[in-house]
Design a protein around this motif. Structure first.
Motif, PDB file in Angstrom:
ATOM      1  N   ALA A   1      50.245  35.955  37.749  1.00 41.50           N
ATOM      2  CA  ALA A   1      49.884  36.843  36.638  1.00 41.50           C
ATOM      3  C   ALA A   1      49.571  36.097  35.353  1.00 41.50           C
ATOM      4  O   ALA A   1      48.943  36.660  34.448  1.00 41.50           O
ATOM      5  N   TYR A   2      49.999  34.847  35.237  1.00 42.40           N
ATOM      6  CA  TYR A   2      49.755  34.086  34.006  1.00 42.40           C
ATOM      7  C   TYR A   2      48.870  32.864  34.256  1.00 42.40           C
ATOM      8  O   TYR A   2      48.815  31.968  33.415  1.00 42.40           O
ATOM      9  N   ASN A   3      48.182  32.832  35.379  1.00 44.49           N
ATOM     10  CA  ASN A   3      47.201  31.769  35.601  1.00 44.49           C
ATOM     11  C   ASN A   3      46.040  31.924  34.619  1.00 44.49           C
ATOM     12  O   ASN A   3      45.665  33.044  34.274  1.00 44.49           O
ATOM     13  N   PRO A   4      45.425  30.829  34.189  1.00 42.93           N
ATOM     14  CA  PRO A   4      44.219  30.912  33.367  1.00 42.93           C
ATOM     15  C   PRO A   4      42.978  31.202  34.224  1.00 42.93           C
ATOM     16  O   PRO A   4      41.933  30.557  34.086  1.00 42.93           O
ATOM     17  N   VAL A   5      43.120  32.157  35.139  1.00 45.71           N
ATOM     18  CA  VAL A   5      42.046  32.591  36.031  1.00 45.71           C
ATOM     19  C   VAL A   5      41.898  34.096  35.857  1.00 45.71           C
ATOM     20  O   VAL A   5      42.893  34.819  35.763  1.00 45.71           O
ATOM     21  N   ASP A   6      40.657  34.562  35.820  1.00 50.89           N
ATOM     22  CA  ASP A   6      40.397  35.990  35.644  1.00 50.89           C
ATOM     23  C   ASP A   6      40.558  36.691  36.997  1.00 50.89           C
ATOM     24  O   ASP A   6      39.595  37.176  37.585  1.00 50.89           O
ATOM     25  N   TRP A   7      41.800  36.757  37.469  1.00 48.64           N
ATOM     26  CA  TRP A   7      42.085  37.323  38.792  1.00 48.64           C
ATOM     27  C   TRP A   7      41.898  38.837  38.811  1.00 48.64           C
ATOM     28  O   TRP A   7      42.243  39.536  37.852  1.00 48.64           O
ATOM     29  N   TYR A   8      41.406  39.327  39.932  1.00 45.97           N
ATOM     30  CA  TYR A   8      41.388  40.752  40.238  1.00 45.97           C
ATOM     31  C   TYR A   8      42.199  40.972  41.502  1.00 45.97           C
ATOM     32  O   TYR A   8      42.197  40.122  42.408  1.00 45.97           O
ATOM     33  N   PRO A   9      42.886  42.097  41.645  1.00 44.76           N
ATOM     34  CA  PRO A   9      43.428  42.463  42.950  1.00 44.76           C
ATOM     35  C   PRO A   9      42.284  42.950  43.836  1.00 44.76           C
ATOM     36  O   PRO A   9      41.190  43.261  43.354  1.00 44.76           O
ATOM     37  N   TRP A  10      42.518  42.997  45.134  1.00 43.73           N
ATOM     38  CA  TRP A  10      41.513  43.492  46.073  1.00 43.73           C
ATOM     39  C   TRP A  10      41.231  44.960  45.766  1.00 43.73           C
ATOM     40  O   TRP A  10      42.132  45.794  45.794  1.00 43.73           O
ATOM     41  N   GLY A  11      39.990  45.289  45.455  1.00 43.00           N
ATOM     42  CA  GLY A  11      39.679  46.674  45.138  1.00 43.00           C
ATOM     43  C   GLY A  11      38.267  46.845  44.611  1.00 43.00           C
ATOM     44  O   GLY A  11      37.521  45.883  44.396  1.00 43.00           O
ATOM     45  N   GLN A  12      37.920  48.097  44.371  1.00 45.46           N
ATOM     46  CA  GLN A  12      36.556  48.452  44.001  1.00 45.46           C
ATOM     47  C   GLN A  12      36.124  47.857  42.676  1.00 45.46           C
ATOM     48  O   GLN A  12      34.945  47.542  42.481  1.00 45.46           O
ATOM     49  N   GLU A  13      37.057  47.710  41.739  1.00 51.03           N
ATOM     50  CA  GLU A  13      36.693  47.148  40.437  1.00 51.03           C
ATOM     51  C   GLU A  13      36.102  45.749  40.592  1.00 51.03           C
ATOM     52  O   GLU A  13      35.077  45.411  39.977  1.00 51.03           O
ATOM     53  N   ALA A  14      36.723  44.939  41.426  1.00 53.36           N
ATOM     54  CA  ALA A  14      36.217  43.586  41.651  1.00 53.36           C
ATOM     55  C   ALA A  14      34.886  43.616  42.394  1.00 53.36           C
ATOM     56  O   ALA A  14      33.958  42.861  42.072  1.00 53.36           O
ATOM     57  N   PHE A  15      34.761  44.491  43.391  1.00 45.12           N
ATOM     58  CA  PHE A  15      33.517  44.573  44.150  1.00 45.12           C
ATOM     59  C   PHE A  15      32.356  44.981  43.249  1.00 45.12           C
ATOM     60  O   PHE A  15      31.252  44.430  43.340  1.00 45.12           O
ATOM     61  N   ASP A  16      32.592  45.970  42.379  1.00 43.15           N
ATOM     62  CA  ASP A  16      31.541  46.442  41.475  1.00 43.15           C
ATOM     63  C   ASP A  16      31.115  45.345  40.501  1.00 43.15           C
ATOM     64  O   ASP A  16      29.929  45.202  40.185  1.00 43.15           O
ATOM     65  N   LYS A  17      32.089  44.576  40.017  1.00 45.34           N
ATOM     66  CA  LYS A  17      31.765  43.488  39.095  1.00 45.34           C
ATOM     67  C   LYS A  17      30.887  42.444  39.778  1.00 45.34           C
ATOM     68  O   LYS A  17      29.904  41.956  39.193  1.00 45.34           O
ATOM     69  N   ALA A  18      31.235  42.099  41.025  1.00 44.48           N
ATOM     70  CA  ALA A  18      30.443  41.106  41.746  1.00 44.48           C
ATOM     71  C   ALA A  18      29.005  41.588  41.939  1.00 44.48           C
ATOM     72  O   ALA A  18      28.049  40.807  41.798  1.00 44.48           O
ATOM     73  N   LYS A  19      28.838  42.867  42.230  1.00 44.55           N
ATOM     74  CA  LYS A  19      27.498  43.402  42.434  1.00 44.55           C
ATOM     75  C   LYS A  19      26.720  43.492  41.124  1.00 44.55           C
ATOM     76  O   LYS A  19      25.541  43.123  41.067  1.00 44.55           O
ATOM     77  N   SER A  20      27.361  43.979  40.086  1.00 47.27           N
ATOM     78  CA  SER A  20      26.649  44.157  38.812  1.00 47.27           C
ATOM     79  C   SER A  20      26.254  42.821  38.189  1.00 47.27           C
ATOM     80  O   SER A  20      25.199  42.708  37.563  1.00 47.27           O
ATOM     81  N   GLU A  21      27.088  41.793  38.369  1.00 44.73           N
ATOM     82  CA  GLU A  21      26.789  40.480  37.797  1.00 44.73           C
ATOM     83  C   GLU A  21      26.158  39.535  38.819  1.00 44.73           C
ATOM     84  O   GLU A  21      25.819  38.401  38.477  1.00 44.73           O
TER      85      GLU A  21
END
Length: 410
Positions: A105-125
């Motif tokens: 939770a405190y890594n300097p990485v913009d982590w997402y949990p597995w889910g639609q929010e991450a999938f949508d970001k990958a597609k939009s960008e």
């Protein structure tokens, strides 16, 4: 000698498994959640980065490194200290319940949990996905976090060029199984942490396990892998996706199950006999077990063989099944995978003779092994098996039980 013991081969695809269906769900219908996959193995090759070695925990040197690291906190050869981190800021994983995700939770990485929010970001960008899978008690998962995911420079590279998803395999075993199938096919082995790069449609195109932060001998470092994937994604994306698709197609063909509509499944005795033949085919005669190093206890296989013997005890195959089981249990009990000082069994042996353990103990291993040893004692009357079962249960009651369960037990 056992009749089938000499016919040793490398692992083959199990046509009874159904990862083809699951791969189709995962890669052809990416909007549909992944469900209940089965693992398999196939042969594939990707040329984007040098061939990936097996996980470093798969050998005697790895075992010594694992022990030294846990005992003294020292780093392995070739590892480097991460870039000093700024004041810690929580990422999205701070809102999760999984102990493994919370550890990041405190890594300097913009982590997402597995889910639609991450999938949508990958597609939009239009960015590739970096999928990292592990679990909270995995030693090498902690090593990779300390070396790489806590490194500010690597965190920046990940966050700027990828959509980063962290998965707890104990929370999402379905996701883990699907992508582990791909990793096993492309790298020749599997393990955790698992690192897989996906298209925005969730199709994998390259994968591996542990990566050191920087190049270490012939093993490419995570920085090198990230740089090459980023370059290829921008300049040679079609070839990148095509390579991954070829592997997926090989997996689909290799795991396809032939059958006609309305055809009835084979009788249970035929299925059991086929399972016995597969185990006998891979049986290692000298030390028992069913593969070369690393060697796992696999109590489910041993319990199947005991059941097979019970049904076929008058046949030669039944006698072979019993012999394989009892010999394997004896060799494990006498080897280093069995903790002769503090009781219980380690998770697996890094060599083929059960001598050098991987230094972690899992509750589910103790549970299944205790049943296997008790059953072996009931079948054979051999005191060793009863002693080992008592040894396992002593360890569980002493070290793996809380006060409530101990009160209930008494």
């Amino acid at each position: 000698m056992l009749r089938l013991a000499w016919r040793r081969t490398t692992s083959k695809i199990d046509s009874s498994a159904d990862p083809a269906r699951l791969l189709s769900i995962a890669f052809l219908g990416a909007e549909t959640p992944l469900n209940n996959p089965e693992s398999s193995r196939a042969v594939g090759h990707l040329t984007l980065v040098p061939p990936l070695d097996k996980s470093p925990r798969l050998g005697p040197q790895a075992a010594r490194y694992c022990f030294r690291t846990m005992a003294s906190g020292s780093k392995g050869p070739g590892s480097t200290s991460p870039t000093p981190s700024p004041p810690r800021t929580a990422n999205r994983l701070a809102k999760e319940k999984s102990p493994y995700l919370l550890q990041h939770a405190y890594n300097p990485v913009d982590w997402y949990p597995w889910g639609q929010e991450a999938f949508d970001k990958a597609k939009s960008e239009d960015k590739p996905i970096f999928l990292s899978v592990g679990y909270s008690t995995c030693h090498w998962c902690h090593v990779m976090e300390r070396e790489s995911f806590e490194d500010v420079e690597i965190g920046r590279m990940l966050s700027e060029n990828f959509v980063c998803i962290k998965v707890d395999r104990e929370e999402r075993p379905d996701v883990d199984k699907v992508y582990m199938t791909f990793v096993q096919a492309t790298s020749g082995g599997g393990g955790w942490p698992m690192s897989v790069w996906l298209t925005p449609e969730l199709r994998p195109f390259i994968g591996g396990t542990y990566f050191p932060p920087r190049d270490n001998g012939r093993r490419p470092g995570l920085k090198t892998v990230l740089t090459r994937i980023t370059e290829q994604w921008q300049s040679n994306r079609a070839a990148l996706e095509s390579s991954g698709e070829k592997v997926l197609e090989a997996l689909r063909k290799g795991t396809a199950i032939a059958g006609q509509p309305g055809e009835t499944p084979p009788p249970a005795p035929d299925v059991a006999h086929r399972c016995f033949q597969q185990l006998a085919h891979s049986y290692e005669e000298e030390y028992g077990g069913f593969r070369d190093a690393p060697k796992f206890p696999s109590p489910v296989n041993l319990m199947f063989l005991l059941s097979y013997w019970a049904v076929n005890r008058s046949l030669e195959e039944g006698a072979e099944a019993l012999q394989m089981t009892l010999h394997t249990l004896r060799m494990m009990a006498l080897g280093g995978i069995h903790d002769h000082v503090a009781q219980g069994f380690h998770r697996y042996s890094t060599d083929s003779s059960w001598h050098i353990p991987h230094f972690e103990k899992m509750l589910y291993d103790q549970a299944q092994l205790s049943v296997a040893y008790i059953t072996a004692y009931q079948v054979s009357g051999e005191q060793l098996f009863a002693d080992v079962a008592r040894d396992i249960l002593l360890y569980v009651s002493r070290d793996l039980s809380d006060k409530v369960s101990q009160l209930y037990h008494h």
